[in-house]
Design an enzyme around this catalytic site. Sequence first.
Site, mmCIF file in Angstrom:
data_model
loop_
_atom_site.group_PDB
_atom_site.id
_atom_site.type_symbol
_atom_site.label_atom_id
_atom_site.label_comp_id
_atom_site.label_asym_id
_atom_site.label_seq_id
_atom_site.Cartn_x
_atom_site.Cartn_y
_atom_site.Cartn_z
ATOM 1 C CG HIS A 12 31.782 34.484 38.459
ATOM 2 N ND1 HIS A 12 30.647 33.874 39.757
ATOM 3 C CD2 HIS A 12 31.447 35.568 37.625
ATOM 4 C CE1 HIS A 12 30.300 35.628 39.634
ATOM 5 N NE2 HIS A 12 30.740 36.396 38.646
ATOM 6 C CG LEU A 15 33.179 36.364 27.858
ATOM 7 C CD1 LEU A 15 33.137 34.680 26.514
ATOM 8 C CD2 LEU A 15 34.476 36.769 27.970
ATOM 9 C CE LYS A 95 25.557 34.616 40.083
ATOM 10 N NZ LYS A 95 26.841 35.311 39.347
ATOM 11 C CG HIS A 134 25.708 38.201 43.453
ATOM 12 N ND1 HIS A 134 26.765 39.263 42.832
ATOM 13 C CD2 HIS A 134 26.123 39.116 44.446
ATOM 14 C CE1 HIS A 134 27.164 39.928 43.476
ATOM 15 N NE2 HIS A 134 26.429 39.890 44.950
ATOM 16 C CG HIS A 168 31.628 37.043 43.478
ATOM 17 N ND1 HIS A 168 31.130 36.855 44.237
ATOM 18 C CD2 HIS A 168 31.128 36.858 42.341
ATOM 19 C CE1 HIS A 168 29.781 37.375 43.746
ATOM 20 N NE2 HIS A 168 29.667 37.575 42.544
ATOM 21 C CG ASP A 240 32.911 38.524 39.271
ATOM 22 O OD1 ASP A 240 32.039 38.172 38.567
ATOM 23 O OD2 ASP A 240 32.612 38.989 40.086
HETATM 24 O O1 DOR Z 1 31.406 43.789 40.471
HETATM 25 C C1 DOR Z 1 30.557 43.194 40.085
HETATM 26 N N1 DOR Z 1 30.060 43.056 38.174
HETATM 27 N N2 DOR Z 1 29.847 42.276 40.465
HETATM 28 C C2 DOR Z 1 28.716 40.934 40.358
HETATM 29 O O2 DOR Z 1 28.298 40.967 40.991
HETATM 30 C C3 DOR Z 1 28.607 41.615 38.154
HETATM 31 C C4 DOR Z 1 29.459 41.941 37.610
HETATM 32 C C5 DOR Z 1 28.839 42.938 36.747
HETATM 33 O O3 DOR Z 1 27.838 42.198 35.605
HETATM 34 O O4 DOR Z 1 29.112 44.108 36.113
HETATM 35 ZN ZN ZN Z 2 29.875 37.888 38.733
#
Ligand code: DOR
Ligand code: ZN
Length: 336
Positions: A12, A15, A95, A134, A168, A240
């Site tokens: 997970h 990028l 997702k 999620h 997560h 994550d």
């Molecule tokens: O903390 C997070 N940041 N949780 C997420 O589900 C998305 C991620 C993000 O893309 O910044």
């Molecule tokens: Zn995420």
Amino acid sequence: MSITLNSPLDMHLHLRDEEMLSVVGPLSSESFSGAIIMPNLVPPITTKEALISYKERILKACKGNTFTPYMTLFFKPTYSKEFLASIKDELTAIKLYPAGITTNSQGGVSGFDVDELRPTLDAMSELEIPLCIHGETNGFVMDREAEFVSIYEMLATNFPKLKIIMEHITTKESVEALDKFDNLYATITLHHLLITLDDVAGGMLQPHLFCKPIAKRPEDREALRKVALEGHPKVMFGSDSAPHPQHAKESCGCAAGVFTAPIALQVLTELFMEHSSIDKLQSFISSNARNIYSNIEIPTKTVILEEKNFEVPGKYADVVPMFSGETLKYSIIKIT
Ligand code: DOR
Ligand code: ZN
């Protein structure tokens, strides 16, 4: 003593794109063999063309590192079986975000009506495309994930052939759900194995530890640690790692996300060593994912770590990592 990790995987990963991708792409692709790439760009990845060109941009940013980006689409209940069949070879999973629950999720699902979701989920089951979720409702922030467990159960029951990955996870309720349904799996982040809400907001507010789902109680962290450290076969590492520019974190209206990609293997090694579980790290970091995602090919990479101080940079370009400026106990000494 040195620790060898074979083909570490990050199941997970965010990028991003453009400049941010050029900063974070090399960091993950250097030490990981592959990663599940989240599709929450602006706009999200919802077409074959967008997915293929994002994959090309990632590979270019990874500068020749041995690394496979496992691509995902942003779930829409309107995807037809024909469309999914046409893209199946390019993607590893889809997702699903509840609408508005986190960064760039506005176009997600609102309401979990089985009949509305059925055509796409039936097609995914038939084509053996895993569903990553999620799992948070829009209830009280500490209860959102626990409230979502009934939705996981509803989906797991209605689509028994669909592999569902609870992304997560942060609560003991999600850990308990794992063993109740054959088709439920989970990823666990590094930060949720380490921190609780106290670390985020118990003293001065720590924006770089603020993420969604928010870190929970000590007993939740204990439940996560137990399954990670025992190498539970349904649990995989998913960082994550979610980079945001420093100004977006250290601001009024802090963006959610903890940036852990460059420190994850070092800190996981320390955690597993500390708990006399180093023999289980290979399962958590790679083998379990290999078994769960039967549709992935994994490039061979060997990462060797040793007990040797690693000074975490204050910043990588404009992104502040977890443990910024601190000294870690383990370093990566060789990657082949
Ligand atoms: O903390 C997070 N940041 N949780 C997420 O589900 C998305 C991620 C993000 O893309 O910044
Ligand atoms: Zn995420």
